[in-house]
Design an enzyme around this catalytic site. Structure first.
Site, PDB file in Angstrom:
ATOM      1  N   ARG A  13       0.814  -1.222   0.000  1.00 36.23           N
ATOM      2  CA  ARG A  13       0.000   0.000   0.000  1.00 36.23           C
ATOM      3  C   ARG A  13       0.844   1.267   0.000  1.00 36.23           C
ATOM      4  NH1 ARG A  13      -5.633  -1.011   3.099  1.00 36.23           N
ATOM      5  NH2 ARG A  13      -4.469  -0.750   5.005  1.00 36.23           N
ATOM      6  N   VAL A  16       6.028   2.868  -3.072  1.00 36.98           N
ATOM      7  CA  VAL A  16       6.867   1.957  -3.861  1.00 36.98           C
ATOM      8  C   VAL A  16       6.155   0.622  -4.095  1.00 36.98           C
ATOM      9  CG1 VAL A  16       9.010   0.627  -3.827  1.00 36.98           C
ATOM     10  CG2 VAL A  16       9.010   3.025  -3.135  1.00 36.98           C
ATOM     11  N   GLY A  17       5.640   0.045  -3.013  1.00 37.36           N
ATOM     12  CA  GLY A  17       4.965  -1.254  -3.136  1.00 37.36           C
ATOM     13  C   GLY A  17       3.794  -1.185  -4.100  1.00 37.36           C
ATOM     14  N   SER A 108      18.012   2.679   0.076  1.00 31.48           N
ATOM     15  CA  SER A 108      17.883   4.104  -0.219  1.00 31.48           C
ATOM     16  C   SER A 108      19.276   4.690  -0.455  1.00 31.48           C
ATOM     17  CB  SER A 108      17.243   4.791   0.983  1.00 31.48           C
ATOM     18  OG  SER A 108      17.529   6.161   0.990  1.00 31.48           O
ATOM     19  N   SER A 109      19.325   5.769  -1.211  1.00 33.90           N
ATOM     20  CA  SER A 109      20.630   6.388  -1.494  1.00 33.90           C
ATOM     21  C   SER A 109      21.252   7.033  -0.255  1.00 33.90           C
ATOM     22  CB  SER A 109      20.497   7.429  -2.610  1.00 33.90           C
ATOM     23  OG  SER A 109      19.623   8.447  -2.214  1.00 33.90           O
ATOM     24  N   CYS A 110      20.492   7.119   0.850  1.00 38.61           N
ATOM     25  CA  CYS A 110      21.066   7.704   2.073  1.00 38.61           C
ATOM     26  C   CYS A 110      22.005   6.736   2.797  1.00 38.61           C
ATOM     27  CB  CYS A 110      19.976   8.183   3.016  1.00 38.61           C
ATOM     28  SG  CYS A 110      19.100   6.824   3.765  1.00 38.61           S
ATOM     29  N   TYR A 137      18.009   5.214  10.160  1.00 40.19           N
ATOM     30  CA  TYR A 137      17.398   4.599   8.972  1.00 40.19           C
ATOM     31  C   TYR A 137      18.470   4.002   8.064  1.00 40.19           C
ATOM     32  CZ  TYR A 137      14.796   4.411   4.531  1.00 40.19           C
ATOM     33  OH  TYR A 137      14.221   4.018   3.342  1.00 40.19           O
ATOM     34  N   LYS A 141      19.169   0.099   6.836  1.00 43.79           N
ATOM     35  CA  LYS A 141      19.213  -0.307   5.426  1.00 43.79           C
ATOM     36  C   LYS A 141      20.557  -0.954   5.079  1.00 43.79           C
ATOM     37  CE  LYS A 141      15.092   0.750   4.034  1.00 43.79           C
ATOM     38  NZ  LYS A 141      14.186  -0.323   3.581  1.00 43.79           N
ATOM     39  N   PRO A 164      17.422   2.922  -4.447  1.00 49.40           N
ATOM     40  CA  PRO A 164      16.834   4.008  -5.241  1.00 49.40           C
ATOM     41  C   PRO A 164      17.191   5.380  -4.690  1.00 49.40           C
ATOM     42  CG  PRO A 164      15.132   2.596  -4.237  1.00 49.40           C
ATOM     43  CD  PRO A 164      16.439   2.265  -3.592  1.00 49.40           C
ATOM     44  N   THR A 165      17.171   6.331  -5.574  1.00 50.73           N
ATOM     45  CA  THR A 165      17.313   7.730  -5.188  1.00 50.73           C
ATOM     46  C   THR A 165      15.987   8.220  -4.576  1.00 50.73           C
ATOM     47  OG1 THR A 165      17.967   9.872  -6.038  1.00 50.73           O
ATOM     48  CG2 THR A 165      16.602   8.540  -7.495  1.00 50.73           C
ATOM     49  N   HIS A 180       8.588  13.794   2.329  1.00 48.54           N
ATOM     50  CA  HIS A 180       9.805  14.206   1.628  1.00 48.54           C
ATOM     51  C   HIS A 180       9.561  15.563   0.963  1.00 48.54           C
ATOM     52  CE1 HIS A 180      10.547   9.822   1.891  1.00 48.54           C
ATOM     53  NE2 HIS A 180      11.769  10.242   2.113  1.00 48.54           N
ATOM     54  N   ASP A 270      19.475  21.012   6.442  1.00 49.13           N
ATOM     55  CA  ASP A 270      19.722  20.797   5.012  1.00 49.13           C
ATOM     56  C   ASP A 270      19.938  19.320   4.709  1.00 49.13           C
ATOM     57  OD1 ASP A 270      19.517  23.247   3.826  1.00 49.13           O
ATOM     58  OD2 ASP A 270      21.680  23.663   3.767  1.00 49.13           O
TER      59      ASP A 270
END
Ligand code: GFB
Length: 313
Positions: A13, A16-17, A108-110, A137, A141, A164-165, A180, A270
């Protein structure tokens, strides 16, 4: 994957999913398996074990996660590390136990170091210190990537990890405290334009750069990698192009027709200055993004331009 294989999409839901479900259904997959978080709490080890033993999925897309924007990550630090570690550990371990043929883990890209060289190559993982606002987070990951690799090494599980970005698209979160930047700005500009406000507030300096991928492109890439990638490590998914937050705000101002001022709230963080992905690995495998930021922004604007939001808190 065959069209009648049993595919469990965890997190069906979420933004992404749900995009992955749309993609699989469009491709004719007819044996998809879902559970809402009410029906199955993926943090609960016993419940996940029972579910996997009774359903025995053949493929798993692990899109379930606790996610949010910079402020949510920084505020709910314990939830971000606990929920994500529990969800991914339970799902991966049970996938191993019932012999899932392939599992795709979404990160995630983080996960990359805050000051890593740009663009970010997959092998920059764990080469420096993390951005503090989303460290819990990101650590969860990173644990997921290492867990997938460990199960591959020890038990020969075909578990793959994709990074993913920043994403946007249908079913995004528009809550101004937890979302976001892209949905937040879209909402702020639409509401400002509607109410004829003279200014829109941007968090931080507007200087950080971010790369944005429309979520249907991500879903397409995930299915491509399920069919074409079976290795340890990770694969970046992005466009390879980024814009500053101020540039993004200006693009959204133009689409929404907002003519007022953009002002800055410098009490907000930032975050990472830049996280542009190197997508060479993905393009070499044979996939690249097809929806530009301009096009994707217009699509999502059309989707929400008449929406009214209620802000809690
Ligand atoms: O998208 P965002 O929340 O997350 O913020 P990150 C990106 C940039 O936009 C930051 C600025 O520099 C924000 O300060 N910004 C400006 C805003 N105005 C706003 C606003 O109204 N709302 C929001 N949310 N930001 C998250 C990570 O990082 O991105 C996660 O915390 C994850 O772990 C995710 O990786 C993709 O890109 O900074």
């Amino acid at each position: 994957m065959n069209k009648n294989d049993k595919v469990f999409v965890a997190g069906h839901r979420g933004m992404v999913g749900s995009a992955i479900v749309r993609k699989l259904e469009k491709e004719g997959f007819n044996n998809l398996l879902f559970r809402t978080s009410k029906e199955l709490d993926l943090r609960n080890q016993a419940a996940v074990e029972d579910f996997f033993e009774s359903e025995r999925p053949e493929y798993v897309v692990l899109a379930a996660a606790k996610v949010g924007g910079i402020l949510a990550n920084d505020t709910y630090r314990a939830d971000f590390i606990y929920d994500n570690l529990m969800i991914q550990s339970n799902v991966m371990h049970q996938s191993y136990k019932v012999g899932v043929k392939k599992l795709l883990f979404l990160g995630s890209s983080c996960i990359y170091p805050k000051m890593a060289k740009q663009p970010l190559k997959e092998d920059y993982l764990l080469t420096g210190l993390m951005e503090p606002t989303n460290e819990p987070y990101a650590i969860a990951k990173i644990a997921g990537i290492k867990m997938a690799d460990a199960y591959r090494a020890q038990y020969n599980c075909d578990f793959i990890s994709v990074m993913p970005t920043n994403m946007y698209g249908p079913n995004d979160n528009y809550d101004l405290n937890t979302s976001h930047v892209l949905p937040a700005l879209l909402r702020k500009f639409i509401e400002a334009e509607r109410s004829d406000l003279s200014e829109v507030v941007l968090w931080g300096t507007g200087n950080p750069k971010r790369e944005f991928l429309y979520v249907d492109d991500l879903a397409d890439a995930c299915l491509f990698l399920m069919n074409n990638f079976s290795e340890k490590g990770l694969v970046n998914i992005g466009t390879g192009k980024d814009v500053s937050i101020l540039e993004l705000a200006q693009m959204i101002a133009q689409i929404t027709g907002f003519k007022g001022q953009i002002v800055h709230d410098l009490s907000k963080p930032d975050g990472t200055p830049r996280k542009q992905l190197d997508v060479t690995k993905l393009t070499t495998l044979g996939w690249s993004a097809s929806i530009s930021l301009e096009k994707g922004l217009k699509m999502v604007y059309e989707e929400v331009k008449n929406k009214t939001w209620v802000q809690h808190g």
